[in-house]
Design a protein around this motif. Sequence first.
Motif, short mmCIF file in Angstrom:
data_model
loop_
_atom_site.label_atom_id
_atom_site.label_comp_id
_atom_site.label_asym_id
_atom_site.label_seq_id
_atom_site.Cartn_x
_atom_site.Cartn_y
_atom_site.Cartn_z
N LEU A 1 -2.44 5.51 -15.32
CA LEU A 1 -1.72 4.54 -14.48
C LEU A 1 -1.68 4.99 -13.03
N SER A 2 -1.46 6.27 -12.79
CA SER A 2 -1.43 6.76 -11.42
C SER A 2 -2.79 6.59 -10.75
N ALA B 1 -4.13 1.19 -3.99
CA ALA B 1 -3.52 1.51 -2.69
C ALA B 1 -4.60 1.81 -1.65
N LEU C 1 -3.20 2.93 -9.75
CA LEU C 1 -2.38 2.62 -8.57
C LEU C 1 -2.98 3.24 -7.31
N ALA D 1 2.53 1.62 -3.40
CA ALA D 1 1.56 2.04 -4.41
C ALA D 1 1.18 3.51 -4.25
N GLU D 2 1.07 3.97 -3.01
CA GLU D 2 0.75 5.39 -2.77
C GLU D 2 1.88 6.29 -3.26
N LEU E 1 4.11 5.56 -5.63
CA LEU E 1 4.12 5.53 -7.09
C LEU E 1 2.95 6.33 -7.66
N TYR E 2 1.84 6.32 -6.97
CA TYR E 2 0.68 7.11 -7.39
C TYR E 2 1.02 8.59 -7.46
N CYS F 1 0.83 -1.21 0.00
CA CYS F 1 0.00 0.00 0.00
C CYS F 1 0.86 1.26 0.00
#
Length: 302
Positions: free
Chosen positions: A164-165, A172, A168, A123-124, A126-127, A120
């Motif tokens: 994509l963001s 997340a 993600l 992913a956050e 990368l977001y 999580c």
Amino acid sequence: MDRRRRASLALTLNFIALLLAVSALTTSYWCEGTRKVVKPFCTGPVTLRQTHCIRYNSTNVNDSRLVQYIWETGEDKFVMRKFHTGIWFSCEQNVNLIGEKCRSFLNIAPSHERGVLWLCIVAECLYILLLATGGILMSIEVCHFGNVIDGLKLNAFAAIFTVLSGLLGMVAHMMFTTAFQLTVSLGPEDWKPQTWDYSWSYILAWSSFTACMASSVTTINRYTKTILEFKHKRRNIEKNLKIKQKLLDLESTDQVWDMYISSVPSTAEELLDLSSTSRKLSNTSVFLDLNDLPDPQGEEYC
């Protein structure tokens, strides 16, 4: 101007999504609630009224000759302490309900759920990174005054990064929701809440996801609209070129003049044939302008 307004709208939505995502990640108010905790024993003089601890009738607790009893009974022996939890920390009020103490939420979560929490967190991050990348590309496109093709390339990459963001970010947020609910059920007894609900940081996170998807949809719509406009213009140009080519290939000017000159009627029957020929020529949409023809041929025809 319409494309530039759409680009500005997409960039604004991207900036809002980025701001909300950073605010949600750095705060610890994703969930909040209360915990039912037994009051500790009071210390100090009995004359002082202390509502957040259990009082004895005597301060000499170690004297076995005295009968010790407490004033609180039933629910009075418990205190409701507020807490709030985020991705990084979980904070809870102190015993006297003044101030709070925090500890890492990774240490509170069950051991089999810590991997989900780490995913999580990754992913956050990368977001936010992909969202910032898409925003940079949109900014370059808005400030770019070169040819349209380069702008379309920037637009396409910005749309890809933004979509994509958003995906993600959604994953997340869902992973944190699952991890928190499992921690409530399987977490340590000294942390399990009595009541809880989602708080404003959680709302900020999903609002960021909504703004991100709105920005990506606006960007893709702008890209698609521009491509369709180009295809429509190209189709019109190709159609006009084909029409001109057909007119050029139909008959040359000399052939048209030979046909007209040879069709000068000498008798009434030939005149009827000429009228029928002229109708056929009108059906084939061949037009003749005398001003464009040489003077000798024009005079001969007249």
